[in-house]
Motif scaffolding. Structure first.
Motif, mmCIF file in Angstrom:
data_model
loop_
_atom_site.group_PDB
_atom_site.id
_atom_site.type_symbol
_atom_site.label_atom_id
_atom_site.label_comp_id
_atom_site.label_asym_id
_atom_site.label_seq_id
_atom_site.Cartn_x
_atom_site.Cartn_y
_atom_site.Cartn_z
ATOM 1 N N HIS A 65 0.845 -1.210 0.000
ATOM 2 C CA HIS A 65 0.000 0.000 0.000
ATOM 3 C C HIS A 65 0.872 1.249 0.000
ATOM 4 C CE1 HIS A 65 -3.618 2.303 0.309
ATOM 5 N NE2 HIS A 65 -3.197 2.933 1.385
ATOM 6 N N HIS A 67 1.056 5.651 -1.771
ATOM 7 C CA HIS A 67 0.578 6.708 -2.672
ATOM 8 C C HIS A 67 1.810 7.521 -3.051
ATOM 9 C CE1 HIS A 67 -3.385 5.615 -1.160
ATOM 10 N NE2 HIS A 67 -2.931 5.812 0.061
ATOM 11 N N HIS A 231 -9.116 1.332 0.455
ATOM 12 C CA HIS A 231 -8.934 1.565 1.890
ATOM 13 C C HIS A 231 -10.171 1.042 2.623
ATOM 14 C CE1 HIS A 231 -6.463 5.000 0.231
ATOM 15 N NE2 HIS A 231 -5.659 4.643 1.206
ATOM 16 N N HIS A 268 -5.193 -1.274 5.450
ATOM 17 C CA HIS A 268 -5.364 -0.953 6.876
ATOM 18 C C HIS A 268 -6.096 -2.037 7.669
ATOM 19 C CE1 HIS A 268 -3.481 2.761 5.967
ATOM 20 N NE2 HIS A 268 -4.449 3.138 5.154
ATOM 21 N N ASP A 319 2.392 2.911 3.117
ATOM 22 C CA ASP A 319 1.374 3.948 2.963
ATOM 23 C C ASP A 319 2.080 5.291 2.777
ATOM 24 O OD1 ASP A 319 -1.111 5.083 2.655
ATOM 25 O OD2 ASP A 319 -1.663 4.978 4.763
HETATM 26 ZN ZN ZN Z 1 -3.558 4.917 1.797
#
Ligand code: ZN
Length: 451
Positions: A65, A67, A231, A268, A319
């Motif tokens: 995960h 971004h 998510h 998550h 993340d």
């Molecule tokens: Zn995220």
């Protein structure tokens, strides 16, 4: 051909095979020929020999995960909850373009490689109307650096006017988002076993996406044979949003929309009750555990030992990069172990379980467990040789404990499909200083445009 020898090895295969002093032979086809104790048989042909004295070889880490674009907005909204952080950053992200995303992805991917990552996903869900081809920009960065890449075509279509969290300026039309997602799969997705590039479908979250986009995205992904990511169950605020708007928990909502299954992995999974964990286990739905991001945003601590006992595939994710400025995947091994122990005591997780999360667990989440995630003959040669004889690690006799309990270890060598991407702690295909300057320019340009 590459022969790594005089090296400790943790295979992370089903039996947990380890060698205190062994060898790995990598063939010209980018696959592992042999792994074992002692010296390798003398291979025929041209061979590069690597002396691994003082090092540990593990499978390359898999990041489940991330971004990457957020590298351009690190260090903002430092003391906010997820919803506070998001509402601060959405207006800045509305100004993203391909140049900014390309520079941010270059920095983020370079940093991941230096932290022991050989395969990463990216969850990109902000597509400004005049921003150019941001997905193409990050794919170009991954190709340049040599990492195995699983970018997702994300999306948001639930703006504030319709009760969502993001401003209307950053959301897309539902049908346009679905069409662009299908086009991204058709253009980029390579399903082959050796694939360096696979696309997944990834609407952002329950509070930024309509139910129609979620369910039609699931239908699209299954029609195309690609995976699904979103998510879910990250914060108490999300729990409240789902209870008020849908009258159920996030996992019940996901199930209602066709979003549980062995082709889905969720970022998550912090706020899960026993029933939700049982449903994830029964359906084979994976979880990307992001302990540093969850700590940075004060979101809570995922119930990872319980998830593992229920049979849920669990991988690690850095993340961020704006919700977890360190974004260092090697460091996430220790953070995962510490998070589990903070909740459940010293027996809650051991070093080898943490390493398994970061390797095979991640490969299972991304649907690549047959090809990466462990060191076994015939698998792709995605591996990392960590240096453990420096000041930070020397004297910790168990090399896996040194890697997980010690400080982030320097990467002496990282191979992706047998090709070096890191050597001697430096990127092979890019200059870290140049990546830093480009990302710095992108950050300043974005902040100036938003002011
Ligand atoms: Zn995220």
């Amino acid at each position: 051909m590459i022969v790594v020898e005089n090296v400790a090895i943790a295979c992370v295969d089903a039996a947990g095979t380890e060698h205190a002093d062994g060898h790995v032979v990598v063939g010209d086809d980018g696959r592992i020929v042999s792994v074992g104790a002692g010296r390798a048989d003398e291979p025929a042909g041209e061979v590069r020999r690597v002396d691994g004295t003082g090092c540990l070889v593990t499978p390359g880490l898999v990041n489940t995960h991330h971004h990457l674009y957020q590298w351009a907005t690190r260090g903002l909204a430092l003391d906010e909850t997820l919803f506070g952080w998001l509402t601060t950053l959405y207006p800045i992200w509305a100004r993203l373009d391909a140049e900014t995303v390309g520079a941010a992805a270059g920095a983020g991917l370079g940093w991941l490689a230096l932290s022991g990552c050989t395969t990463t996903m990216d969850h990109h869900y902000v597509f400004p109307r005049d921003g150019g081809d941001v997905l193409e920009a990050e794919i170009a960065a991954a190709r340049r650096l040599g990492l195995r890449f699983h970018p997702t075509r994300g999306s948001m279509d639930l703006g504030q006017a319709d009760g969502g969290l993001p401003p209307d300026s950053v959301v897309e039309d539902t049908d346009a988002a679905l069409a662009a997602t299908e086009a991204a799969i058709d253009r980029w997705h390579d399903p082959s076993p050796e694939s360096m590039l696979q696309i997944a479908v990834a609407p952002c979250s329950p509070f930024s996406v309509t139910g129609r986009l979620m369910s039609e995205a699931a239908e699209l992904a299954r029609r195309k044979g690609v995976r699904l990511h979103t998510h879910l169950a990250e914060t108490d605020d999300e729990d409240d949003f789902c209870a008020q708007r849908f009258g159920c928990t996030p996992v019940e909502y996901a199930e209602r929309l066709g979003w549980l299954g062995a082709d889905v992995w969720l970022a998550h999974g912090v706020h899960l009750d026993d029933a939700a964990i049982a449903r994830l286990g029964a359906t084979g739905t994976g979880v990307a555990h992001c302990p540093s991001s969850n700590a940075r945003l004060g979101a809570g601590a995922a119930r990872v030992p319980e998830l593992l006992r229920a049979g849920v595939p669990v991988g690690l994710g850095v993340d961020g990069a704006a919700s977890q400025e360190a974004s260092h995947l090697g460091a996430e091994l220790r953070q995962a172990l510490y998070t589990a122990r903070t909740r459940g005591g010293p027996g809650a997780m051991d070093a080898r379980t943490a390493l398994r999360l970061g390797t095979m667990g991640g490969a299972r989440c991304l649907g690549r467990a047959d090809h990466i995630g462990s060191l076994e003959p015939g698998k792709l040669a995605d591996l990392v040789m960590w240096r453990l004889d420096g000041l930070g690690h020397d004297g910790i006799d168990d090399p896996v404990a040194a890697l997980v309990f010690g400080p982030p270890a320097p990467v002496e060598l990282a191979l992706v499909g047998g090709r070096p991407v890191v050597e001697g702690g430096a990127l092979v295909h890019a200059d870290a200083a140049e990546l830093t300057r480009a990302a710095g320019r992108a950050h300043r340009r974005l902040m100036a445009a938003t002011r």
